[in-house]
Motif scaffolding. Structure first.
Motif, mmCIF file in Angstrom:
data_model
loop_
_atom_site.group_PDB
_atom_site.id
_atom_site.type_symbol
_atom_site.label_atom_id
_atom_site.label_comp_id
_atom_site.label_asym_id
_atom_site.label_seq_id
_atom_site.Cartn_x
_atom_site.Cartn_y
_atom_site.Cartn_z
ATOM 1 N N LYS A 93 -4.705 2.877 -2.105
ATOM 2 C CA LYS A 93 -4.682 3.321 -0.729
ATOM 3 C C LYS A 93 -4.704 2.071 0.343
ATOM 4 O O LYS A 93 -4.288 2.034 1.405
ATOM 5 C CB LYS A 93 -5.899 4.288 -0.293
ATOM 6 C CG LYS A 93 -5.634 5.666 -1.090
ATOM 7 C CD LYS A 93 -4.339 6.530 -0.786
ATOM 8 C CE LYS A 93 -4.222 7.592 -1.530
ATOM 9 N NZ LYS A 93 -2.985 8.120 -1.414
ATOM 10 N N ARG A 94 -5.430 1.305 -0.178
ATOM 11 C CA ARG A 94 -5.844 -0.069 0.759
ATOM 12 C C ARG A 94 -5.653 -1.346 -0.124
ATOM 13 O O ARG A 94 -6.419 -1.333 -1.366
ATOM 14 C CB ARG A 94 -6.975 0.053 1.384
ATOM 15 C CG ARG A 94 -7.335 -0.943 2.490
ATOM 16 C CD ARG A 94 -8.480 -0.739 3.073
ATOM 17 N NE ARG A 94 -9.211 -1.792 2.217
ATOM 18 C CZ ARG A 94 -10.523 -2.216 2.178
ATOM 19 N NH1 ARG A 94 -11.274 -1.364 2.998
ATOM 20 N NH2 ARG A 94 -10.961 -3.132 1.325
ATOM 21 N N LEU A 95 -4.883 -2.226 0.054
ATOM 22 C CA LEU A 95 -4.608 -3.341 -0.519
ATOM 23 C C LEU A 95 -5.293 -4.883 0.336
ATOM 24 O O LEU A 95 -5.153 -4.740 1.687
ATOM 25 C CB LEU A 95 -3.264 -3.762 -0.864
ATOM 26 C CG LEU A 95 -2.698 -2.816 -2.147
ATOM 27 C CD1 LEU A 95 -1.456 -3.202 -2.131
ATOM 28 C CD2 LEU A 95 -3.411 -3.064 -3.183
ATOM 29 N N SER A 115 0.864 3.671 -3.084
ATOM 30 C CA SER A 115 0.104 4.987 -2.916
ATOM 31 C C SER A 115 0.187 5.921 -4.032
ATOM 32 O O SER A 115 -0.932 6.721 -4.124
ATOM 33 C CB SER A 115 0.499 5.446 -1.512
ATOM 34 O OG SER A 115 1.797 6.090 -1.340
ATOM 35 N N SER A 147 0.778 -1.412 -0.030
ATOM 36 C CA SER A 147 0.038 0.206 0.006
ATOM 37 C C SER A 147 0.989 1.160 0.078
ATOM 38 O O SER A 147 0.552 2.290 -0.812
ATOM 39 C CB SER A 147 -0.968 -0.053 1.169
ATOM 40 O OG SER A 147 -1.777 -1.111 1.202
#
Length: 174
Positions: free
Chosen positions: A130-132, A125, A121
């Motif tokens: 933003k979120r994995l 970014s 992440s």
């Protein structure tokens, strides 16, 4: 869409409604094509990290074992005079590194298992990720750890072959 694929459904809609439909998108195909690029990038990073890990393990073992053989040359000569074979001395050196290698492999495996997604992440970014939630299989982590452990043993056995050149006569002649 029970029992019918997306492509067949799109073909049926185009046949039935023809020019009434401006555009049909297969969202599954769209998502797959967009995430394919990130998956390939993550796979490349993983291979790079694995390659660097292997190179570091090999180089460190080479340097440490070479130094041990040079410093303990007389001790190994005495052990050979007592009756130890070269293979026994090689195993002794290899097994002496086993505890620290196991600790390093276990710590690296646990860190890799728990921190793969947060680290990726951070790396991705800047690309907007933003979120994995990549699925990290514990069995694959175990296989990589076992492979590194086996590699370390094989490398230490290979590097410690230099013990074969040590002889009692050679030590007495020095």
């Amino acid at each position: 869409m029970d029992g019918i694929s997306n492509k067949d459904f799109i073909d049926n809609v185009q046949e039935e409604y023809g020019e009434s439909v401006a555009e049909i998108l297969d969202i599954d195909e769209n998502i797959e094509s967009q995430t394919g690029m990130y998956t390939a990038a993550v796979f490349a990073v993983m291979l790079m990290v694995l390659s660097i890990t292997v190179i570091v393990v090999v180089l460190i073992l080479y340097l440490v074992i070479k130094t041990i053989i040079i410093k303990r040359k007389q001790e190994f000569g005495v052990m050979k005079a007592i009756g130890y074979s070269t293979i026994q001395l090689q195993n002794q050196i290899s097994i002496s590194f086993l505890p620290i290698i196991i600790i390093g492999v276990v710590m690296g495996g646990l860190l890799g298992y728990f921190f793969t997604n947060p680290m990726l992440s951070i790396l991705l970014s800047s690309a907007g990720v933003k979120r994995l939630d990549f699925i990290v299989h514990f069995s694959i982590i175990l296989m990589v750890c076992a492979g590194i452990l086996i590699l370390a043993y094989i490398v230490s056995m290979f590097v410690s072959r230099r013990i074969k050149k040590i002889s009692v006569y050679g030590l007495l002649a020095e």
